[in-house]
Design an enzyme around this catalytic site. Structure first.
Site, PDB file in Angstrom:
ATOM      1  N   ALA A  92       0.817  -1.228   0.000  1.00 59.04           N
ATOM      2  CA  ALA A  92       0.000   0.000   0.000  1.00 59.04           C
ATOM      3  C   ALA A  92       0.842   1.266   0.000  1.00 59.04           C
ATOM      4  O   ALA A  92       0.368   2.322  -0.403  1.00 59.04           O
ATOM      5  CB  ALA A  92      -0.942  -0.002   1.190  1.00 59.04           C
ATOM      6  N   CYS A 115     -28.431  19.195 -23.667  1.00 60.73           N
ATOM      7  CA  CYS A 115     -28.448  17.898 -22.972  1.00 60.73           C
ATOM      8  C   CYS A 115     -29.705  17.120 -23.371  1.00 60.73           C
ATOM      9  O   CYS A 115     -30.816  17.623 -23.251  1.00 60.73           O
ATOM     10  CB  CYS A 115     -28.436  18.137 -21.462  1.00 60.73           C
ATOM     11  SG  CYS A 115     -28.804  16.661 -20.506  1.00 60.73           S
ATOM     12  N   CYS A 118     -32.256  16.668 -20.236  1.00 54.36           N
ATOM     13  CA  CYS A 118     -32.939  17.780 -19.558  1.00 54.36           C
ATOM     14  C   CYS A 118     -34.409  17.873 -20.020  1.00 54.36           C
ATOM     15  O   CYS A 118     -34.740  17.502 -21.142  1.00 54.36           O
ATOM     16  CB  CYS A 118     -32.226  19.100 -19.857  1.00 54.36           C
ATOM     17  SG  CYS A 118     -30.823  19.426 -18.768  1.00 54.36           S
ATOM     18  N   ASN A 140     -34.206   3.615 -23.914  1.00 59.63           N
ATOM     19  CA  ASN A 140     -32.924   4.083 -24.428  1.00 59.63           C
ATOM     20  C   ASN A 140     -32.951   4.132 -25.957  1.00 59.63           C
ATOM     21  O   ASN A 140     -33.351   3.169 -26.605  1.00 59.63           O
ATOM     22  CB  ASN A 140     -31.826   3.127 -23.949  1.00 59.63           C
ATOM     23  CG  ASN A 140     -30.436   3.700 -24.125  1.00 59.63           C
ATOM     24  OD1 ASN A 140     -30.136   4.308 -25.141  1.00 59.63           O
ATOM     25  ND2 ASN A 140     -29.593   3.500 -23.122  1.00 59.63           N
ATOM     26  N   HIS A 185     -29.889  19.573 -14.134  1.00 61.73           N
ATOM     27  CA  HIS A 185     -28.726  19.080 -14.873  1.00 61.73           C
ATOM     28  C   HIS A 185     -27.467  19.079 -14.009  1.00 61.73           C
ATOM     29  O   HIS A 185     -26.528  18.327 -14.243  1.00 61.73           O
ATOM     30  CB  HIS A 185     -28.526  19.980 -16.105  1.00 61.73           C
ATOM     31  CG  HIS A 185     -27.415  19.552 -17.002  1.00 61.73           C
ATOM     32  ND1 HIS A 185     -27.557  18.543 -17.924  1.00 61.73           N
ATOM     33  CD2 HIS A 185     -26.120  19.987 -17.113  1.00 61.73           C
ATOM     34  CE1 HIS A 185     -26.398  18.377 -18.580  1.00 61.73           C
ATOM     35  NE2 HIS A 185     -25.521  19.240 -18.105  1.00 61.73           N
ATOM     36  N   ASN A 223     -23.966   4.453 -13.870  1.00 54.94           N
ATOM     37  CA  ASN A 223     -22.561   4.757 -14.148  1.00 54.94           C
ATOM     38  C   ASN A 223     -22.386   6.230 -13.890  1.00 54.94           C
ATOM     39  O   ASN A 223     -23.042   7.031 -14.545  1.00 54.94           O
ATOM     40  CB  ASN A 223     -22.228   4.527 -15.621  1.00 54.94           C
ATOM     41  CG  ASN A 223     -21.779   3.117 -15.888  1.00 54.94           C
ATOM     42  OD1 ASN A 223     -21.430   2.383 -14.973  1.00 54.94           O
ATOM     43  ND2 ASN A 223     -21.793   2.753 -17.144  1.00 54.94           N
ATOM     44  N   SER A 231     -21.355   9.273 -20.391  1.00 54.49           N
ATOM     45  CA  SER A 231     -21.236  10.260 -21.456  1.00 54.49           C
ATOM     46  C   SER A 231     -22.010  11.550 -21.170  1.00 54.49           C
ATOM     47  O   SER A 231     -21.840  12.535 -21.859  1.00 54.49           O
ATOM     48  CB  SER A 231     -21.738   9.650 -22.773  1.00 54.49           C
ATOM     49  OG  SER A 231     -23.042   9.141 -22.591  1.00 54.49           O
ATOM     50  N   HIS A 234     -25.736  14.724 -16.632  1.00 53.96           N
ATOM     51  CA  HIS A 234     -27.092  14.839 -16.057  1.00 53.96           C
ATOM     52  C   HIS A 234     -27.356  13.593 -15.198  1.00 53.96           C
ATOM     53  O   HIS A 234     -27.140  12.481 -15.653  1.00 53.96           O
ATOM     54  CB  HIS A 234     -28.124  14.932 -17.195  1.00 53.96           C
ATOM     55  CG  HIS A 234     -29.475  15.347 -16.716  1.00 53.96           C
ATOM     56  ND1 HIS A 234     -30.055  16.553 -17.064  1.00 53.96           N
ATOM     57  CD2 HIS A 234     -30.357  14.734 -15.897  1.00 53.96           C
ATOM     58  CE1 HIS A 234     -31.238  16.647 -16.482  1.00 53.96           C
ATOM     59  NE2 HIS A 234     -31.442  15.550 -15.767  1.00 53.96           N
ATOM     60  N   HIS A 236     -28.503  10.439 -13.915  1.00 53.50           N
ATOM     61  CA  HIS A 236     -29.396   9.412 -14.470  1.00 53.50           C
ATOM     62  C   HIS A 236     -28.813   8.025 -14.261  1.00 53.50           C
ATOM     63  O   HIS A 236     -27.609   7.870 -14.047  1.00 53.50           O
ATOM     64  CB  HIS A 236     -29.619   9.649 -15.966  1.00 53.50           C
ATOM     65  CG  HIS A 236     -28.416   9.362 -16.820  1.00 53.50           C
ATOM     66  ND1 HIS A 236     -27.321  10.207 -16.867  1.00 53.50           N
ATOM     67  CD2 HIS A 236     -28.121   8.324 -17.637  1.00 53.50           C
ATOM     68  CE1 HIS A 236     -26.416   9.706 -17.700  1.00 53.50           C
ATOM     69  NE2 HIS A 236     -26.871   8.552 -18.172  1.00 53.50           N
ATOM     70  N   GLN A 238     -29.736   3.596 -15.391  1.00 58.41           N
ATOM     71  CA  GLN A 238     -30.305   2.784 -16.465  1.00 58.41           C
ATOM     72  C   GLN A 238     -30.953   1.538 -15.886  1.00 58.41           C
ATOM     73  O   GLN A 238     -30.635   1.114 -14.768  1.00 58.41           O
ATOM     74  CB  GLN A 238     -29.210   2.366 -17.448  1.00 58.41           C
ATOM     75  CG  GLN A 238     -28.515   3.552 -18.087  1.00 58.41           C
ATOM     76  CD  GLN A 238     -27.625   3.110 -19.241  1.00 58.41           C
ATOM     77  OE1 GLN A 238     -28.059   2.389 -20.135  1.00 58.41           O
ATOM     78  NE2 GLN A 238     -26.380   3.530 -19.210  1.00 58.41           N
TER      79      GLN A 238
HETATM   80 ZN   LIG Z   1     -29.352  17.718 -18.547  1.00 60.88          ZN
END
Ligand SMILES: [Zn+2]
Ligand SMILES: [Zn+2]
Length: 419
Positions: A92, A115, A118, A140, A185, A223, A231, A234, A236, A238
């Site tokens: 470490a 975006c 948004c 999607n 956003h 993610n 990518s 904003h 979000h 999935q």
């Molecule tokens: Zn947005």
């Protein structure tokens, strides 16, 4: 002093594989592990044979204080997947000369006209998002799974016998949806209020319930951060639903089923009960939930979120459990952000019992969430899974207990609120 009942449980839940001997480094550490086959014991044999007295003396022989493995290479067993992780705490302190990533701390506007997440904006397929005020779910535009694939298994017709063994494929049907956590956003889940996080939990639950009518596995995930390949900043997540069990689900299904058959109690229910009595890996907790750095963690600051009662799936959570989960997530995410003073990147996701399934056929499952953050030593130094990890097995330097302790030290109000 280690409590006998805890040790007994610990050895049901974990297998520990440590070579006795002095601390080692570099090539030596690798040789030690390889030579384990020829050592004068195997960890499994010790576990099966040992009474509490023997276990305690073995722990001392292996250099384990309490349930901590301190400064020598060892492997830890993940009972959920059946895989091992190599832990090398003696490394470490080595100097870092690799990649340094710049934290992205750009202030973002609360609404970005460019975006596609948004409210009111046009997406890639030409549709417009509604002027949503809390959460928003849509299919999607670039789905990895589609609902209308032809069914069946296939192999090339020529050389069919060999090909059926080596060139297998099967159909898969599914759907991919996007969940906007907020119309804002510029916020992350960590910065949303508990009320707003609760709305996200309710959406996760209702989506699971609806998609579970048609699909076997419902994978909710998020993610977060550019280093995780996200990518769009904003906030979000999935939801991918499929009519097959993906690899991770299949491994966890098999391991949890065999654990229940052996121990008459679900694996992760036992694990949560055990961790609740051993504070060293707990990061945050409340009346109905625990967040721990799991004993077998691979990612530096990985956590596992566990309900304190047996729950199969998100829709089964009661009102108070959802409220407590919002509280726990709020505090865990603030803790992550505080660690290196940046919005902490991660991949996270929920695992619950597959569909269809009445209680008795999936009783071995326990609802849980995994958080896999890549950051290692600062906002700019991340862990890569390469070399030995791609070809052999996962490896970490910081122990799970050390990671939990660092997180606990910064578990308070979100660093942004203090500024
Ligand atoms: Zn947005
Ligand atoms: Zn899992």
């Amino acid at each position: 002093m280690v409590q006998p009942v805890i040790m007994d449980l610990a050895y049901q839940a974990f297998r520990i594989d440590v070579k006795a001997g002095e601390g080692a480094s570099g090539r030596c550490e690798w040789r030690e592990l390889r030579n384990h086959e020829n050592a004068d014991y195997t960890s499994e044999a010790v576990v099966k044979r040992a009474d509490v007295g023997e276990l305690t003396s073995n722990l001392e022989r292996w250099g384990i204080a309490g349930s901590q493995l301190v400064d020598r290479p060892h492997r830890r067993y993940n009972p959920l997947t059946g895989e091992w992780v190599l832990v090398s705490p003696q490394r470490a302190k080595r100097p870092w000369q690799g990649q340094v990533e710049q934290p992205s701390l750009d202030a973002r506007p609360s609404y970005d006209p460019g975006c596609y997440l948004c409210p009111g904006n046009q997406r890639a397929n030409g549709e417009c998002n509604p002027a949503y005020a809390s959460t928003h779910v849509f299919v999607n535009d670039f789905s990895a799974l589609l609902p209308d694939s032809p069914t069946g298994e296939s192999a090339p017709l020529q050389k069919a016998e060999l090909a059926s063994a080596l060139l297998r494929a099967e159909s898969v049907n599914g759907v991919c949806r996007v969940v906007c956590f907020s119309p804002r956003h510029d916020l992350t889940l960590a910065e949303l209020s508990e009320v707003e996080i609760r709305q996200v939990i309710d959406v996760w639950a209702s989506q699971t319930e609806e998609l579970g009518q048609r699909y076997r596995w419902i994978q909710i995930f998020e993610n977060k951060g550019e280093v995780m390949g996200c990518s769009n900043p904003h906030p979000h997540g999935q939801i991918w639903a499929a009519d097959v069990l993906p690899n991770e689900a299949r491994k966890e299904d098999a391991r949890q089923a065999s654990y229940l058959a052996q121990h008459s109690s679900p694996l992760l229910v036992d694990y949560a009960n055990l961790e609740a009595t051993l504070p060293e890996r707990i990061v945050v907790a409340n009346e109905r939930w625990l967040a721990v750095v799991p004993f077998w963690a691979i990612w530096p600051f990985e956590t596992l979120i566990l309900p304190r009662r047996h729950v199969l799936r998100l829709p089964d959570l009661g009102d108070a459990e959802r409220q407590d989960l919002a509280d726990l997530l709020k505090r865990l995410l603030a803790t992550y952000d505080n660690l290196f003073g940046v919005p902490f990147p991660y991949s996270m996701g929920w695992h619950g019992a597959p569909f269809p399934g009445d209680y008795s056929s999936v009783a071995h499952w326990q609802l849980h969430a995994h958080y896999y953050p890549p950051l290692l030593r600062s906002a700019t130094v991340r862990k890569f899974m390469v070399g030995y990890e791609m070809l052999g097995e996962a490896q970490r330097d910081l122990t799970a207990e050390q990671a939990a302790e660092r997180l606990r030290r910064v578990a308070s109000a979100l660093y942004l609120d203090a500024n």
